[in-house]
Design a protein around this motif. Structure first.
Motif, PDB file in Angstrom:
ATOM      1  N   UNK A 265       0.569 -12.147  -7.824  1.00 46.58           N
ATOM      2  CA  UNK A 265       0.679 -11.952  -6.382  1.00 46.58           C
ATOM      3  C   UNK A 265       2.059 -11.373  -6.120  1.00 46.58           C
ATOM      4  N   UNK A 266       2.153 -10.087  -6.199  1.00 49.83           N
ATOM      5  CA  UNK A 266       3.422  -9.391  -6.096  1.00 49.83           C
ATOM      6  C   UNK A 266       3.849  -9.169  -4.651  1.00 49.83           C
ATOM      7  N   UNK A 267       2.889  -9.118  -3.742  1.00 51.04           N
ATOM      8  CA  UNK A 267       3.206  -8.805  -2.353  1.00 51.04           C
ATOM      9  C   UNK A 267       4.015  -9.911  -1.689  1.00 51.04           C
TER      10      UNK A 267
ATOM     11  N   UNK B 161       0.823  -1.204   0.000  1.00 51.51           N
ATOM     12  CA  UNK B 161       0.000   0.000   0.000  1.00 51.51           C
ATOM     13  C   UNK B 161       0.858   1.254   0.000  1.00 51.51           C
ATOM     14  N   UNK B 162       0.354   2.272  -0.691  1.00 51.75           N
ATOM     15  CA  UNK B 162       1.028   3.571  -0.674  1.00 51.75           C
ATOM     16  C   UNK B 162       0.728   4.262   0.660  1.00 51.75           C
TER      17      UNK B 162
ATOM     18  N   UNK C 102     -14.114   5.004  -7.579  1.00 50.33           N
ATOM     19  CA  UNK C 102     -14.988   6.132  -7.251  1.00 50.33           C
ATOM     20  C   UNK C 102     -14.709   6.672  -5.843  1.00 50.33           C
ATOM     21  N   UNK C 103     -14.084   5.861  -5.001  1.00 51.31           N
ATOM     22  CA  UNK C 103     -13.740   6.311  -3.646  1.00 51.31           C
ATOM     23  C   UNK C 103     -12.546   7.251  -3.641  1.00 51.31           C
ATOM     24  N   UNK C 104     -11.739   7.203  -4.694  1.00 52.45           N
ATOM     25  CA  UNK C 104     -10.564   8.067  -4.779  1.00 52.45           C
ATOM     26  C   UNK C 104      -9.464   7.719  -3.794  1.00 52.45           C
ATOM     27  N   UNK C 105      -9.360   6.453  -3.411  1.00 48.98           N
ATOM     28  CA  UNK C 105      -8.314   6.027  -2.474  1.00 48.98           C
ATOM     29  C   UNK C 105      -6.961   6.148  -3.174  1.00 48.98           C
ATOM     30  N   UNK C 106      -6.031   6.932  -2.629  1.00 52.46           N
ATOM     31  CA  UNK C 106      -4.727   7.100  -3.274  1.00 52.46           C
ATOM     32  C   UNK C 106      -4.012   5.762  -3.479  1.00 52.46           C
ATOM     33  N   UNK C 107      -3.525   5.550  -4.686  1.00 46.57           N
ATOM     34  CA  UNK C 107      -2.805   4.324  -4.995  1.00 46.57           C
ATOM     35  C   UNK C 107      -3.682   3.145  -5.351  1.00 46.57           C
ATOM     36  N   UNK C 108      -5.017   3.310  -5.304  1.00 43.76           N
ATOM     37  CA  UNK C 108      -5.891   2.189  -5.630  1.00 43.76           C
ATOM     38  C   UNK C 108      -5.992   2.016  -7.143  1.00 43.76           C
TER      39      UNK C 108
ATOM     40  N   UNK D 192      -1.771  -2.999 -13.018  1.00 45.78           N
ATOM     41  CA  UNK D 192      -2.229  -2.371 -11.791  1.00 45.78           C
ATOM     42  C   UNK D 192      -1.272  -1.311 -11.273  1.00 45.78           C
ATOM     43  N   UNK D 193      -0.084  -1.194 -11.874  1.00 39.79           N
ATOM     44  CA  UNK D 193       0.799  -0.074 -11.572  1.00 39.79           C
ATOM     45  C   UNK D 193       0.447   1.090 -12.477  1.00 39.79           C
ATOM     46  N   UNK D 194       0.215   0.806 -13.760  1.00 40.70           N
ATOM     47  CA  UNK D 194      -0.133   1.858 -14.711  1.00 40.70           C
ATOM     48  C   UNK D 194      -1.523   2.443 -14.448  1.00 40.70           C
ATOM     49  N   UNK D 195      -2.432   1.636 -13.918  1.00 40.24           N
ATOM     50  CA  UNK D 195      -3.826   2.042 -13.720  1.00 40.24           C
ATOM     51  C   UNK D 195      -4.163   2.313 -12.261  1.00 40.24           C
ATOM     52  N   UNK D 196      -3.351   3.122 -11.613  1.00 42.23           N
ATOM     53  CA  UNK D 196      -3.623   3.402 -10.202  1.00 42.23           C
ATOM     54  C   UNK D 196      -4.102   4.856 -10.040  1.00 42.23           C
ATOM     55  N   UNK D 197      -4.898   5.044  -9.005  1.00 39.93           N
ATOM     56  CA  UNK D 197      -5.346   6.377  -8.649  1.00 39.93           C
ATOM     57  C   UNK D 197      -4.133   7.122  -8.109  1.00 39.93           C
ATOM     58  N   UNK D 198      -3.977   8.392  -8.454  1.00 39.76           N
ATOM     59  CA  UNK D 198      -2.819   9.186  -8.029  1.00 39.76           C
ATOM     60  C   UNK D 198      -2.625   9.218  -6.527  1.00 39.76           C
ATOM     61  N   UNK D 199      -1.509   9.750  -6.137  1.00 33.70           N
ATOM     62  CA  UNK D 199      -1.109   9.795  -4.732  1.00 33.70           C
ATOM     63  C   UNK D 199      -2.196  10.409  -3.922  1.00 33.70           C
TER      64      UNK D 199
END
Length: 195
Positions: free
Chosen positions: A106-108, A46-47, A86-92, A188-195
């Motif tokens: 499964x990168x984690x 998580x960011x 739609x929640x705008x969670x940073x990094x989502x 999922x890195x390219x398509x993430x909600x901004x910081x």
């Protein structure tokens, strides 16, 4: 336009429902804030903004309270926050789950569920790594390893610590350079909600 939005919503529901085992939250009632519940791994990366949202946003608190009524709250809470842009969670994730051409790895965590021989021991199907389980880890793209037990094959844990120390040292001294290409190309890195 309305049809397109409906189609997108249907795709999200279909793909998250297909892999989500919806019976896990069938008795929890409707989720708050119109979110589409999803199932994901309990291990996450998580960011800082994501963590801040989880800890301080009232919407996150509402969703957490709702997930407490589900069968697997931890696998529902983090993934639901991550897959509802739609929640705008940073990094989502702002893409459409499981439709961007690649399945999210499964990168984690690196975890041997039986796809490789376990030289250590298995506990509930997961390999508790011994020293002979370490060679594949030197080339893995996962960021964490699951599982080690401190009292079982402590040499394995010591060897992994030495590998990480050597990588850190070599990077600091300029003897090796980290190549982020694999990670930057992931959907999922390219398509993430901004910081």
């Amino acid at each position: 336009m309305i049809y397109f939005v409906f189609l997108i919503r249907t795709l999200i529901n279909k793909f998250t429902t297909f892999r989500a085992n919806t019976n896990r939250w069938a008795d929890a009632g409707p989720p708050p804030h119109g979110v589409v519940p999803t199932k994901g791994a309990v291990h996450i990366i998580a960011s800082r903004g994501y963590v801040d949202f989880v800890l301080h946003d009232p919407i996150a608190a509402d969703i957490l309270n709702w997930t407490r009524k589900t069968a697997v709250p931890d696998e529902t809470f983090f993934s639901t926050l991550n897959h509802n842009p739609s929640l705008g969670v940073p990094g989502s994730y702002k893409g459409i789950p499981e439709t961007d051409g690649d399945i999210k790895p499964f990168l984690a965590r690196y975890k041997n569920w039986g796809e490789r021989k376990c030289h250590g021991k298995r506990v509930r199907g997961v390999c508790v790594n011994g020293a002979r389980d370490l060679p594949p880890l030197k080339d893995t793209q996962q960021l964490f390893v699951n599982k080690f037990h401190q009292e079982f094959h402590p040499l394995a844990y010591d060897c992994l610590e030495e590998l990480l120390f050597n990588r850190t040292r070599d990077g600091h001294l300029g003897l090796s350079i980290f190549d982020p290409t694999f990670y930057t190309k992931l959907g999922f890195v390219k398509n993430k909600v901004g910081r």
